[in-house]
Design a protein around this motif. Structure first.
Motif, PDB file in Angstrom:
ATOM      1  N   GLU A   1       0.987  -1.306  -0.026  1.00  0.00           N
ATOM      2  CA  GLU A   1       0.036   0.194  -0.063  1.00  0.00           C
ATOM      3  C   GLU A   1       0.843   1.136   0.008  1.00  0.00           C
ATOM      4  OE1 GLU A   1      -3.729   2.022  -0.361  1.00  0.00           O
ATOM      5  OE2 GLU A   1      -3.173  -0.200  -0.102  1.00  0.00           O
ATOM      6  N   LEU A   2       2.071   1.261   0.673  1.00  0.00           N
ATOM      7  CA  LEU A   2       3.071   2.429   0.748  1.00  0.00           C
ATOM      8  C   LEU A   2       3.391   2.490  -0.507  1.00  0.00           C
ATOM      9  CD1 LEU A   2       4.899   1.864   4.069  1.00  0.00           C
ATOM     10  CD2 LEU A   2       3.464   3.633   3.561  1.00  0.00           C
ATOM     11  N   GLU A   3       3.881   1.304  -1.268  1.00  0.00           N
ATOM     12  CA  GLU A   3       4.487   1.534  -2.449  1.00  0.00           C
ATOM     13  C   GLU A   3       3.591   2.158  -3.591  1.00  0.00           C
ATOM     14  OE1 GLU A   3       5.453  -1.702  -6.223  1.00  0.00           O
ATOM     15  OE2 GLU A   3       6.504  -2.132  -4.036  1.00  0.00           O
ATOM     16  N   SER A   4       2.089   1.850  -3.558  1.00  0.00           N
ATOM     17  CA  SER A   4       1.014   2.081  -4.270  1.00  0.00           C
ATOM     18  C   SER A   4       0.833   3.650  -4.282  1.00  0.00           C
ATOM     19  CB  SER A   4      -0.153   1.300  -4.404  1.00  0.00           C
ATOM     20  OG  SER A   4      -1.084   1.695  -4.973  1.00  0.00           O
ATOM     21  N   SER A   5       0.812   3.872  -2.789  1.00  0.00           N
ATOM     22  CA  SER A   5       0.236   5.435  -2.450  1.00  0.00           C
ATOM     23  C   SER A   5       1.677   6.422  -3.061  1.00  0.00           C
ATOM     24  CB  SER A   5       0.204   5.641  -0.893  1.00  0.00           C
ATOM     25  OG  SER A   5      -0.723   4.745  -0.426  1.00  0.00           O
ATOM     26  N   SER A   6       2.639   5.858  -2.686  1.00  0.00           N
ATOM     27  CA  SER A   6       3.799   7.005  -3.068  1.00  0.00           C
ATOM     28  C   SER A   6       3.828   7.131  -4.645  1.00  0.00           C
ATOM     29  CB  SER A   6       5.255   6.269  -2.618  1.00  0.00           C
ATOM     30  OG  SER A   6       5.463   4.929  -3.292  1.00  0.00           O
ATOM     31  N   THR A   7       3.372   6.022  -5.556  1.00  0.00           N
ATOM     32  CA  THR A   7       3.508   6.263  -6.755  1.00  0.00           C
ATOM     33  C   THR A   7       2.368   7.032  -7.267  1.00  0.00           C
ATOM     34  OG1 THR A   7       4.275   4.045  -7.153  1.00  0.00           O
ATOM     35  CG2 THR A   7       3.014   5.136  -9.082  1.00  0.00           C
ATOM     36  N   GLU A   8       0.978   6.990  -6.387  1.00  0.00           N
ATOM     37  CA  GLU A   8      -0.119   7.720  -6.807  1.00  0.00           C
ATOM     38  C   GLU A   8       0.003   9.116  -6.240  1.00  0.00           C
ATOM     39  OE1 GLU A   8      -3.226   5.629  -5.363  1.00  0.00           O
ATOM     40  OE2 GLU A   8      -3.027   3.967  -6.741  1.00  0.00           O
ATOM     41  N   GLU A   9       0.910   9.614  -5.440  1.00  0.00           N
ATOM     42  CA  GLU A   9       1.171  10.750  -4.695  1.00  0.00           C
ATOM     43  C   GLU A   9      -0.285  11.066  -4.199  1.00  0.00           C
ATOM     44  OE1 GLU A   9       3.053  13.240  -7.467  1.00  0.00           O
ATOM     45  OE2 GLU A   9       5.033  12.419  -7.281  1.00  0.00           O
TER      46      GLU A   9
ATOM     47  N   LEU B   1      -2.684  12.676  -1.346  1.00  0.00           N
ATOM     48  CA  LEU B   1      -2.660  13.661   0.308  1.00  0.00           C
ATOM     49  C   LEU B   1      -3.406  13.481   0.930  1.00  0.00           C
ATOM     50  CD1 LEU B   1      -1.319  17.145  -1.463  1.00  0.00           C
ATOM     51  CD2 LEU B   1       0.188  15.418  -0.510  1.00  0.00           C
ATOM     52  N   VAL B   2      -2.919  12.907   2.315  1.00  0.00           N
ATOM     53  CA  VAL B   2      -4.039  12.813   3.340  1.00  0.00           C
ATOM     54  C   VAL B   2      -3.707  14.107   4.409  1.00  0.00           C
ATOM     55  CG1 VAL B   2      -4.249  10.517   3.087  1.00  0.00           C
ATOM     56  CG2 VAL B   2      -2.396  11.126   4.795  1.00  0.00           C
ATOM     57  N   THR B   3      -4.687  14.126   5.379  1.00  0.00           N
ATOM     58  CA  THR B   3      -4.293  15.420   6.319  1.00  0.00           C
ATOM     59  C   THR B   3      -3.939  14.803   7.710  1.00  0.00           C
ATOM     60  OG1 THR B   3      -6.160  16.587   5.475  1.00  0.00           O
ATOM     61  CG2 THR B   3      -5.720  16.974   7.719  1.00  0.00           C
ATOM     62  N   LEU B   4      -2.709  15.293   8.086  1.00  0.00           N
ATOM     63  CA  LEU B   4      -2.283  14.879   9.642  1.00  0.00           C
ATOM     64  C   LEU B   4      -2.492  15.871  10.675  1.00  0.00           C
ATOM     65  CD1 LEU B   4      -0.691  12.937  11.416  1.00  0.00           C
ATOM     66  CD2 LEU B   4       1.291  14.119  10.393  1.00  0.00           C
ATOM     67  N   ASN B   5      -3.117  15.670  11.645  1.00  0.00           N
ATOM     68  CA  ASN B   5      -3.612  16.448  12.648  1.00  0.00           C
ATOM     69  C   ASN B   5      -2.534  16.394  13.403  1.00  0.00           C
ATOM     70  OD1 ASN B   5      -6.128  17.357  11.539  1.00  0.00           O
ATOM     71  ND2 ASN B   5      -6.978  15.429  12.266  1.00  0.00           N
ATOM     72  N   LEU B   6      -1.616  17.578  13.953  1.00  0.00           N
ATOM     73  CA  LEU B   6      -0.668  17.527  14.816  1.00  0.00           C
ATOM     74  C   LEU B   6      -1.110  17.584  16.130  1.00  0.00           C
ATOM     75  CD1 LEU B   6       1.756  19.607  12.550  1.00  0.00           C
ATOM     76  CD2 LEU B   6       1.904  17.216  12.964  1.00  0.00           C
ATOM     77  N   SER B   7      -0.105  17.269  16.908  1.00  0.00           N
ATOM     78  CA  SER B   7      -0.854  17.338  18.659  1.00  0.00           C
ATOM     79  C   SER B   7      -0.663  18.750  18.880  1.00  0.00           C
ATOM     80  CB  SER B   7       0.405  16.563  19.535  1.00  0.00           C
ATOM     81  OG  SER B   7       1.590  16.810  19.085  1.00  0.00           O
ATOM     82  N   SER B   8       0.270  19.727  18.237  1.00  0.00           N
ATOM     83  CA  SER B   8       0.040  21.078  18.506  1.00  0.00           C
ATOM     84  C   SER B   8      -1.134  21.861  18.310  1.00  0.00           C
ATOM     85  CB  SER B   8       1.182  21.911  17.687  1.00  0.00           C
ATOM     86  OG  SER B   8       0.970  21.806  16.424  1.00  0.00           O
TER      87      SER B   8
ATOM     88  N   GLN C   1      -0.979  18.580   5.179  1.00  0.00           N
ATOM     89  CA  GLN C   1      -1.151  17.546   4.113  1.00  0.00           C
ATOM     90  C   GLN C   1       0.227  16.731   3.856  1.00  0.00           C
ATOM     91  OE1 GLN C   1      -3.455  19.468   1.153  1.00  0.00           O
ATOM     92  NE2 GLN C   1      -5.273  18.422   1.845  1.00  0.00           N
ATOM     93  N   ILE C   2       0.164  15.364   3.807  1.00  0.00           N
ATOM     94  CA  ILE C   2       1.168  14.671   3.715  1.00  0.00           C
ATOM     95  C   ILE C   2       0.919  13.609   2.593  1.00  0.00           C
ATOM     96  CG2 ILE C   2       2.149  15.117   6.124  1.00  0.00           C
ATOM     97  CD1 ILE C   2       1.212  12.297   6.657  1.00  0.00           C
ATOM     98  N   PRO C   3       2.038  13.293   2.000  1.00  0.00           N
ATOM     99  CA  PRO C   3       1.806  12.042   0.969  1.00  0.00           C
ATOM    100  C   PRO C   3       1.434  10.720   1.579  1.00  0.00           C
ATOM    101  CG  PRO C   3       3.840  13.332   0.544  1.00  0.00           C
ATOM    102  CD  PRO C   3       3.357  13.841   1.839  1.00  0.00           C
ATOM    103  N   LYS C   4       0.411  10.177   1.212  1.00  0.00           N
ATOM    104  CA  LYS C   4       0.192   9.019   1.777  1.00  0.00           C
ATOM    105  C   LYS C   4       1.150   7.779   1.640  1.00  0.00           C
ATOM    106  CE  LYS C   4      -4.119   6.194   1.804  1.00  0.00           C
ATOM    107  NZ  LYS C   4      -5.192   5.675   0.940  1.00  0.00           N
ATOM    108  N   GLY C   5       1.515   7.303   3.095  1.00  0.00           N
ATOM    109  CA  GLY C   5       2.673   6.553   3.253  1.00  0.00           C
ATOM    110  C   GLY C   5       3.881   6.899   3.733  1.00  0.00           C
ATOM    111  N   ALA C   6       3.942   8.249   3.332  1.00  0.00           N
ATOM    112  CA  ALA C   6       5.205   9.067   3.968  1.00  0.00           C
ATOM    113  C   ALA C   6       5.623   8.705   5.440  1.00  0.00           C
ATOM    114  CB  ALA C   6       5.188  10.562   3.677  1.00  0.00           C
TER     115      ALA C   6
END
Length: 529
Positions: free
Chosen positions: A431-439, A441-448, A453-458
């Motif tokens: 899934e990581l390999e596929s996501s890095s190819t497709e690029e 983006l998903v939202t990451l909610n930080l503790s701060s 938004q980050i690339p899926k699988g990063a």
């Protein structure tokens, strides 16, 4: 009506010509003359249809007598009707119904279906007297692979040999079908037929001699524990009984190769164990390909295991080999004596009495193996020991055994990581390999409290806009990934925000804050090396 329907209509026109030609030829007693007349009528009919595609004689330039005479030949009317239908359905947005644009989808057809080609990259060998287990998440291509090997889905590239016969050859496929048995995901049963009648039917299809069919059918029913319901209609069977009957159908006729596509789906534990015994006995004298979502089933039955993901074969080997190669290491379970104060509550209060043994064991593992408990309770500890500590284990557990009474240890268990952990790891890597190819983006909610938004699988992601005098290179986090119920990659958490290491080389594009969807900044990926 679609372009596919137009293609079917052309087939009907040709069939009408043939039928008309054969009908006329039956009135002629001499066979050679009948063949000549029938073929001549077919040719004339075909040519008249080609002319009808033009304007003759259905236009104002020709006399009505021509149209009446021409219409006496029925296929001509149908050919003209198709032309009228095409013109009537043509618009500024589409060409209407025609043979030229068959298989194409217009912009205003949201439900138009195109042919989807499955790409599967597989290379493996199934040995005789062995059970080969094929694992993979939903959509990995397991059933498609079985359909290709059994001739249900045509193979467009590559090849597969089953006992020397190619699945791409029609002659080879006819030979293959005589020596294989298939239990698909769904039950191919008729509600009106009993189990005995089903086995009689499929035994006849397999080409068994009529004198042997009765005895073979009764033995197969006995093997799957369906003798008591042999003459009961299958429509009244439970789901487990239907699956057992499907397994019996796959094994009837003594096939040399058997495909079992999730045969124990929907079975209770007792019935599942019975089917496991059936499969274990059945693999003698043949090769079996099994697909399942039960890791326990794969571990018990298989001689070799392959894991598929995204249409590719990711790994193959024995269960022990896969666990040692792709697992996190060894799992040590430490159980403590039940009468120690740490396992019981104080009778005068709800707070448990402190047990020094727990801390002693925890410190013992930390000092010697540098590991912390993965799971801990008042009654046991679970440690995951990496493979690189393997050389220390013999001496470590010898010392631990000598100090069992001192630590209050009741039992110590050591084993490899589970097959389920290996499966999840392989699926996640795919899934990581596929996501890095497709690029994606998903939202990451930080503790701060902020979001990026980050690339899926990063794995390591730099947070844009965090450069300051205190953090001159900015901040970063390590993202932890997991999978939801559908096998899709999702964020399971992240590490605390830390400074970007000095050995990471930042480019100008990384240092700048890029704005993504919904005005959320996009983080930059940091190489894990």
């Amino acid at each position: 009506m679609t372009s596919l329907a137009w293609l079917h209509t052309l087939d009907h026109v040709t069939a009408a010509n043939l039928s008309f030609a054969f009908m006329i030829s039956t009135f002629i007693s001499k066979s050679s003359s009948a063949t000549t007349v029938g073929f001549s009528i077919f040719i004339i009919g075909f040519l008249t249809q080609l002319v009808t595609v033009g304007t003759f004689p259905y236009s104002s330039h020709f006399s009505k007598i021509y149209r009446v005479v021409w219409s006496l030949f029925p296929p001509n009317l149908l050919a003209k009707a198709l032309g009228l239908l095409g013109n009537a359905t043509a618009t500024s947005e589409g060409k209407g119904i025609s043979r030229r644009n068959r298989g194409e989808c217009t912009t205003f057809e949201p439900n138009c279906v195109r042919t989807i080609v499955a790409h599967i990259n597989i290379l493996f060998m199934v040995h005789f007297d062995n059970l080969f287990c094929l694992l993979g998440p939903n959509g990995a291509g397991k059933t498609t692979l079985i359909n290709c090997l059994t001739g249900i889905t045509p193979v467009t590239g590559g090849d597969a040999l089953i006992y020397g016969y190619s699945v791409r050859s029609s002659v080879g496929m006819s030979k293959i079908r005589r020596m294989i048995g298939v239990c698909p995901q769904f039950d191919i049963l008729w509600d009106e037929l009993s189990a005995l009648e089903h086995l009689h039917l499929f035994a006849s299809i397999k080409g068994l001699p009529p004198s042997r069919i009765k005895s073979v059918a009764e033995k197969s029913l006995a093997d799957v524990k369906l003798i008591a319901a042999a003459r009961v209609r299958s429509g009244s069977y439970s789901g487990g009984m239907k699956r057992r009957l499907s397994v019996a159908i796959a094994l009837i006729g003594d096939p040399k190769l058997v495909f079992l596509d999730e045969p124990t789906t929907g079975m209770d534990p007792i019935t599942r164990r019975r089917v496991w015994d059936i499969i274990e006995d059945a693999k003698r004298g043949r090769a079996i390909v099994l697909t399942t979502h039960s890791m326990e089933e794969a571990d018990i039955l298989s001689d070799r295991i392959a894991i598929m993901a995204k249409g590719k074969l990711r790994c193959i080997g024995t269960s022990i080999r896969l666990k040692s190669r792709f697992g996190t290491g060894y799992v040590a379970n430490i159980s403590f004596l039940g009468n120690t104060p740490g396992q019981t509550h104080n009778v005068y209060g709800i707070t448990p009495v402190y047990n020094p043994h727990l801390e002693l064991v925890k410190q013992f593992f930390k000092d010697r193996l540098h590991v912390e408990p993965k799971e801990e309770n008042k009654t046991f500890f679970t440690f995951t020991i990496p493979h690189n500590r393997e050389e220390l284990l013999a001496n470590f557990f010898a010392v631990l055994q000598d100090r069992e009474k001192e630590f209050g240890i009741l039992d110590t268990q050591l084993g490899l990581t589970t097959l389920e952990e290996v499966f999840l790891k392989i699926a996640q890597l795919a899934e990581l390999e596929s996501s890095s190819t497709e690029e994606n983006l998903v939202t990451l909610n930080l503790s701060s409290g902020s979001s990026i938004q980050i690339p899926k699988g990063a794995r390591f992601v730099g947070i844009p806009g965090t450069e300051s005098s205190e953090h001159p290179r900015g901040l970063m986090v390590e993202v932890y990934w997991g999978q939801d119920d559908t096998g899709t990659l999702c964020i399971s958490g992240h590490s605390p925000e830390t400074d970007v290491p000095r050995n990471v080389r930042l480019t100008v594009n990384q240092a700048r804050s890029r704005i993504g969807l919904y005005d959320v900044p996009v983080g930059f990926v940091i190489d894990s090396n």
